[in-house]
Design a protein around this motif. Structure first.
Motif, PDB file in Angstrom:
ATOM      1  N   LEU A  10      41.983  49.672  40.627  1.00  0.00           N
ATOM      2  CA  LEU A  10      43.406  49.719  40.285  1.00  0.00           C
ATOM      3  C   LEU A  10      44.273  49.841  41.535  1.00  0.00           C
ATOM      4  O   LEU A  10      45.496  49.713  41.453  1.00  0.00           O
ATOM      5  CB  LEU A  10      43.686  50.889  39.342  1.00  0.00           C
ATOM      6  N   LEU A  11      43.648  50.076  42.673  1.00  0.00           N
ATOM      7  CA  LEU A  11      44.389  50.218  43.921  1.00  0.00           C
ATOM      8  C   LEU A  11      44.164  49.056  44.886  1.00  0.00           C
ATOM      9  O   LEU A  11      45.056  48.687  45.635  1.00  0.00           O
ATOM     10  CB  LEU A  11      43.989  51.527  44.619  1.00  0.00           C
ATOM     11  N   ASN A  12      42.966  48.484  44.874  1.00  0.00           N
ATOM     12  CA  ASN A  12      42.618  47.509  45.908  1.00  0.00           C
ATOM     13  C   ASN A  12      41.748  46.404  45.339  1.00  0.00           C
ATOM     14  O   ASN A  12      40.613  46.658  44.940  1.00  0.00           O
ATOM     15  CB  ASN A  12      41.875  48.212  47.048  1.00  0.00           C
ATOM     16  N   PRO A  13      42.252  45.155  45.292  1.00  0.00           N
ATOM     17  CA  PRO A  13      43.621  44.748  45.568  1.00  0.00           C
ATOM     18  C   PRO A  13      44.570  45.110  44.426  1.00  0.00           C
ATOM     19  O   PRO A  13      44.122  45.323  43.294  1.00  0.00           O
ATOM     20  CB  PRO A  13      43.514  43.234  45.738  1.00  0.00           C
ATOM     21  N   ALA A  14      45.841  45.153  44.706  1.00  0.00           N
ATOM     22  CA  ALA A  14      46.822  45.691  43.764  1.00  0.00           C
ATOM     23  C   ALA A  14      46.890  44.902  42.457  1.00  0.00           C
ATOM     24  O   ALA A  14      47.130  45.486  41.390  1.00  0.00           O
ATOM     25  CB  ALA A  14      48.201  45.724  44.425  1.00  0.00           C
ATOM     26  N   TRP A  15      46.669  43.574  42.513  1.00  0.00           N
ATOM     27  CA  TRP A  15      46.810  42.767  41.294  1.00  0.00           C
ATOM     28  C   TRP A  15      45.768  43.123  40.236  1.00  0.00           C
ATOM     29  O   TRP A  15      45.954  42.808  39.054  1.00  0.00           O
ATOM     30  CB  TRP A  15      46.753  41.277  41.616  1.00  0.00           C
ATOM     31  N   THR A  16      44.685  43.804  40.624  1.00  0.00           N
ATOM     32  CA  THR A  16      43.673  44.171  39.636  1.00  0.00           C
ATOM     33  C   THR A  16      44.165  45.255  38.683  1.00  0.00           C
ATOM     34  O   THR A  16      43.509  45.546  37.685  1.00  0.00           O
ATOM     35  CB  THR A  16      42.369  44.653  40.313  1.00  0.00           C
ATOM     36  N   ALA A  17      45.307  45.854  38.962  1.00  0.00           N
ATOM     37  CA  ALA A  17      45.897  46.846  38.062  1.00  0.00           C
ATOM     38  C   ALA A  17      46.777  46.194  36.998  1.00  0.00           C
ATOM     39  O   ALA A  17      47.342  46.900  36.153  1.00  0.00           O
ATOM     40  CB  ALA A  17      46.724  47.859  38.859  1.00  0.00           C
ATOM     41  N   ASP A  18      46.891  44.874  37.022  1.00  0.00           N
ATOM     42  CA  ASP A  18      47.780  44.164  36.105  1.00  0.00           C
ATOM     43  C   ASP A  18      46.960  43.431  35.048  1.00  0.00           C
ATOM     44  O   ASP A  18      46.405  42.360  35.322  1.00  0.00           O
ATOM     45  CB  ASP A  18      48.634  43.166  36.882  1.00  0.00           C
ATOM     46  N   PRO A  19      46.855  43.969  33.831  1.00  0.00           N
ATOM     47  CA  PRO A  19      46.059  43.297  32.796  1.00  0.00           C
ATOM     48  C   PRO A  19      46.625  41.943  32.391  1.00  0.00           C
ATOM     49  O   PRO A  19      45.897  41.129  31.819  1.00  0.00           O
ATOM     50  CB  PRO A  19      46.087  44.295  31.633  1.00  0.00           C
ATOM     51  N   ASP A  20      47.897  41.675  32.695  1.00  0.00           N
ATOM     52  CA  ASP A  20      48.455  40.351  32.422  1.00  0.00           C
ATOM     53  C   ASP A  20      47.814  39.285  33.297  1.00  0.00           C
ATOM     54  O   ASP A  20      47.834  38.097  32.961  1.00  0.00           O
ATOM     55  CB  ASP A  20      49.972  40.349  32.638  1.00  0.00           C
ATOM     56  N   GLN A  21      47.247  39.699  34.425  1.00  0.00           N
ATOM     57  CA  GLN A  21      46.523  38.769  35.286  1.00  0.00           C
ATOM     58  C   GLN A  21      45.021  38.790  35.020  1.00  0.00           C
ATOM     59  O   GLN A  21      44.368  37.752  35.024  1.00  0.00           O
ATOM     60  CB  GLN A  21      46.774  39.089  36.765  1.00  0.00           C
ATOM     61  N   THR A  22      44.470  39.980  34.792  1.00  0.00           N
ATOM     62  CA  THR A  22      43.016  40.105  34.679  1.00  0.00           C
ATOM     63  C   THR A  22      42.495  39.987  33.252  1.00  0.00           C
ATOM     64  O   THR A  22      41.334  39.643  33.042  1.00  0.00           O
ATOM     65  CB  THR A  22      42.550  41.456  35.225  1.00  0.00           C
ATOM     66  N   GLY A  23      43.347  40.319  32.263  1.00  0.00           N
ATOM     67  CA  GLY A  23      42.880  40.426  30.892  1.00  0.00           C
ATOM     68  C   GLY A  23      42.378  41.813  30.557  1.00  0.00           C
ATOM     69  O   GLY A  23      42.121  42.145  29.403  1.00  0.00           O
ATOM     70  N   GLY A  24      42.240  42.653  31.574  1.00  0.00           N
ATOM     71  CA  GLY A  24      41.714  44.001  31.405  1.00  0.00           C
ATOM     72  C   GLY A  24      40.606  44.251  32.402  1.00  0.00           C
ATOM     73  O   GLY A  24      39.946  43.332  32.887  1.00  0.00           O
ATOM     74  N   PHE A  25      40.374  45.516  32.735  1.00  0.00           N
ATOM     75  CA  PHE A  25      39.414  45.889  33.767  1.00  0.00           C
ATOM     76  C   PHE A  25      38.012  45.362  33.487  1.00  0.00           C
ATOM     77  O   PHE A  25      37.298  44.945  34.397  1.00  0.00           O
ATOM     78  CB  PHE A  25      39.385  47.415  33.912  1.00  0.00           C
ATOM     79  N   LEU A  26      37.588  45.373  32.236  1.00  0.00           N
ATOM     80  CA  LEU A  26      36.237  44.913  31.925  1.00  0.00           C
ATOM     81  C   LEU A  26      36.048  43.439  32.222  1.00  0.00           C
ATOM     82  O   LEU A  26      34.946  43.000  32.569  1.00  0.00           O
ATOM     83  CB  LEU A  26      35.899  45.193  30.459  1.00  0.00           C
TER      84      LEU A  26
END
Length: 337
Positions: free
Chosen positions: A157-173
């Motif tokens: 969620l900190l590195n890289p910053a975009w991984t904290a955005d579920p609109d880009q990733t779909g969610g951490f999993l």
């Protein structure tokens, strides 16, 4: 047969990894690169030689005469370029995830089944040396897993910053733990049930802390812990397997330690000094994908396995949000067949 003519859609870091590997394969010609950011496409094209920069879409790559496209764009943007390729009989290597919903995965599954083209999902961790070592031990019968524990603690969620955005990733999993989830059935066979407890420990936008219990058709059980906020302390990725007086543990993809039984010598493998693309499985997965195209054989991670993994992630989220156990074997029969 002529060379495989590859186009690369998306010119970020993972695209550069694949391009570097493909450039060393005599069976491949990288024809063109496309990205919404022209400067990024030009930079990648320059690093791999005299290659054409073809606009910002998969259509521009198809117009350039490619027969295979590597889709290396952000997670939520995979659906349309993949469907376009399959509709036009263009082979696809799609970086994970397949999609970020079961419905989108079903569209890709149907399109792949209706197409003459080959679809493959990029799941590099399967082909990391450490995990291939485990696979060989299990397949040979030297290690019979009765239980396992898989752990992932990464401060994504900190590195890289975009991984904290579920609109880009779909969610951490979908972004990070997907690799560990993929290893479960690859190593241990079909999952029977799962139950997940999860919470938002620090995130304002998504679940970021997961504890999951899996049972398998074989009778074995596995627990998984995955945290998006606990830092990058080594080893932040570990697989532990427990058999008949035997244990195995990994430290990320750097090493494996196997104790085969009482009064027996402990075996260990070290991969720390290998190049990252080889150690991490990228070289092997690309080789197997190109093999499949050249030999008309099954790709390393075919579309049915991709959709099964896509469904698994959706079921983990469903279990967490609805506080219930999921009968995964029934779900797969109903939704995949």
């Amino acid at each position: 047969m002529g060379k495989i003519r590859v186009g690369i859609l998306g010119a970020g870091g993972i695209a550069a990894v694949h391009a570097s590997i493909l450039q060393r394969d005599e069976r491949v010609e990288i024809v063109a690169v496309a990205d919404m950011v022209e400067a990024a496409a030009k930079k990648l094209a320059t690093t791999i030689g005299e290659h054409v920069v073809c606009g910002d879409s998969v259509v521009s790559l198809i117009d350039a005469g490619v027969d295979t496209v590597y889709v290396t764009t952000p997670n939520r943007t995979h659906l349309q370029p993949v469907l376009t390729c399959l509709k036009n009989s263009i082979n696809v290597f799609c970086e994970k995830p397949m999609a970020t919903s079961v419905a989108e995965g079903e569209q890709i599954l149907k399109a792949a089944c209706d197409s003459k083209a080959v679809y493959n999902l990029g799941m590099s961790r399967r082909f990391a040396h450490a995990h291939q070592y485990i696979k060989k031990l299990i397949d040979s019968g030297r290690l019979e897993p009765f239980s396992a524990h898989v752990r992932l603690n990464r401060g994504e969620l900190l590195n890289p910053a975009w991984t904290a955005d579920p609109d880009q990733t779909g969610g951490f999993l979908y972004e990070t733990t997907i690799h560990q989830l993929d290893l479960l059935e690859y190593l241990f066979g079909p999952i029977k049930t799962l139950r997940c407890e999860a919470c938002q420990a620090i995130s304002d936008s998504e679940l970021d802390n997961f504890a999951i219990l899996f049972t398998f058709e074989s009778g074995m059980v596995c627990t998984m812990m995955s945290s998006a906020h606990s830092g990058w302390s080594f080893p932040f990725e570990r697989v532990e397997i427990f058999g008949r007086y035997a244990t195995l543990e990994t430290q990320e993809i750097e090493s494996v330690r196997f104790s085969p039984g009482l009064n027996q010598k402990i075996e260990s493998e070290e991969y720390r000094l290998l190049p990252h693309d080889e150690k991490g499985g990228y070289v092997r997965e690309n080789q197997l994908f190109i093999d499949a195209l050249v030999n008309d054989s099954e790709p390393p991670v075919p579309v049915e396995q991709a959709q099964r993994l896509n469904l698994l992630i959706a079921c983990v989220y469903e279990s967490a949000r609805e506080q219930k156990e999921i009968d995964f074997s029934t779900r797969t029969r109903e939704m995949i067949g």
